[in-house]
Motif scaffolding. Structure first.
Motif, PDB file in Angstrom:
ATOM      1  N   ILE A   1     -27.727 -80.861   1.425  1.00  0.00           N
ATOM      2  CA  ILE A   1     -27.596 -82.062   1.927  1.00  0.00           C
ATOM      3  C   ILE A   1     -26.424 -82.788   1.164  1.00  0.00           C
ATOM      4  O   ILE A   1     -25.980 -82.534  -0.175  1.00  0.00           O
ATOM      5  N   GLN A   2     -25.701 -83.451   1.779  1.00  0.00           N
ATOM      6  CA  GLN A   2     -24.319 -83.907   1.551  1.00  0.00           C
ATOM      7  C   GLN A   2     -24.346 -85.619   1.970  1.00  0.00           C
ATOM      8  O   GLN A   2     -24.783 -85.947   3.085  1.00  0.00           O
TER       9      GLN A   2
ATOM     10  N   ASP B   1     -20.594 -93.304   5.275  1.00  0.00           N
ATOM     11  CA  ASP B   1     -19.599 -92.694   6.090  1.00  0.00           C
ATOM     12  C   ASP B   1     -20.224 -91.479   6.904  1.00  0.00           C
ATOM     13  O   ASP B   1     -19.936 -91.342   7.983  1.00  0.00           O
ATOM     14  N   ALA B   2     -21.052 -90.762   6.214  1.00  0.00           N
ATOM     15  CA  ALA B   2     -21.624 -89.484   6.742  1.00  0.00           C
ATOM     16  C   ALA B   2     -22.775 -88.987   5.887  1.00  0.00           C
ATOM     17  O   ALA B   2     -22.570 -88.942   4.534  1.00  0.00           O
ATOM     18  N   CYS B   3     -23.778 -88.635   6.337  1.00  0.00           N
ATOM     19  CA  CYS B   3     -24.648 -87.815   5.648  1.00  0.00           C
ATOM     20  C   CYS B   3     -24.880 -86.271   6.510  1.00  0.00           C
ATOM     21  O   CYS B   3     -24.986 -86.510   7.755  1.00  0.00           O
TER      22      CYS B   3
ATOM     23  N   ASP C   1     -24.299 -83.802  -3.316  1.00  0.00           N
ATOM     24  CA  ASP C   1     -24.093 -82.525  -2.944  1.00  0.00           C
ATOM     25  C   ASP C   1     -25.244 -81.621  -3.625  1.00  0.00           C
ATOM     26  O   ASP C   1     -25.296 -81.530  -4.796  1.00  0.00           O
ATOM     27  N   THR C   2     -26.417 -81.345  -2.899  1.00  0.00           N
ATOM     28  CA  THR C   2     -27.313 -80.556  -3.389  1.00  0.00           C
ATOM     29  C   THR C   2     -28.231 -79.570  -2.435  1.00  0.00           C
ATOM     30  O   THR C   2     -28.021 -79.558  -1.175  1.00  0.00           O
ATOM     31  N   HIS C   3     -28.973 -78.540  -2.881  1.00  0.00           N
ATOM     32  CA  HIS C   3     -29.711 -77.758  -2.307  1.00  0.00           C
ATOM     33  C   HIS C   3     -31.264 -77.973  -3.064  1.00  0.00           C
ATOM     34  O   HIS C   3     -31.855 -77.336  -2.711  1.00  0.00           O
ATOM     35  N   ALA C   4     -31.385 -79.074  -3.666  1.00  0.00           N
ATOM     36  CA  ALA C   4     -32.552 -79.361  -4.362  1.00  0.00           C
ATOM     37  C   ALA C   4     -33.137 -80.572  -3.845  1.00  0.00           C
ATOM     38  O   ALA C   4     -34.033 -81.112  -4.674  1.00  0.00           O
TER      39      ALA C   4
END
Length: 164
Positions: free
Chosen positions: A31-32, A126-128, A42-45
């Motif tokens: 996820i960003q 701006d973006a996800c 900025d995560t994977h959690a």
């Protein structure tokens, strides 16, 4: 009257298969969140909330957020499932987005694991991204779900859906 459910293809989920009350689950998807050209998440959690007719909302642990860009506001709202939400304005340099993210400081017991995790309105960023795919905001700008190609609707928030 409920809309006609879109049949998911292999590898897709239908929001009409999500439960009510909502389910909370961990996800290791990447996820960003980008605002004013800066990657503030900025995560994977992350954790995601899945609720009938809604695309997932992603809740990010504060350790994976550049919290210096979040400013607490007096805004609040109430969710019958999660409790009272607080809000943040996102500010990067001269650009800001008021009440663009929300969190639960004291969530209900069923959602205790998202305490202080932050969710972002995609339409205000701006973006996800989810695993590199730019998300579409949930229709209507009221809800905070993120639409990706592996999620099918129709989604709450489209015209005429308020009574679903």
């Amino acid at each position: 009257m409920y809309p006609q459910r879109i049949e998911p293809k292999p590898g897709q989920e239908s929001v009409w298969d999500y439960p009510r009350p909502p389910r909370l689950e961990d996800t290791n998807k990447h996820i960003q969140v980008v605002f004013n050209g800066v990657v503030i998440v900025d995560t994977h959690a992350a954790k995601r909330v899945l609720e009938t007719s809604h695309p997932p909302s992603y809740y990010i642990p504060p350790a994976d957020i550049k919290m210096e860009h979040l400013v607490l506001t007096p805004q609040s709202s109430f969710c019958e499932w999660k409790g009272r939400a607080g809000y943040y304005t996102i500010r990067v340099s001269e650009k800001s987005a008021q009440n663009a993210a929300w969190f639960y400081a004291s969530p209900t017991p069923a959602f205790a694991s998202i305490k202080d995790h932050v969710a972002f309105y995609a339409h205000m960023m701006d973006a996800c991204y989810v695993d590199g795919e730019k998300v579409e905001p949930q229709p209507g700008n009221f809800y905070g779900g993120w639409v990706t190609s592996d999620i099918v609707g129709p989604f709450k928030g489209i015209p005429g859906s308020w009574g679903w």
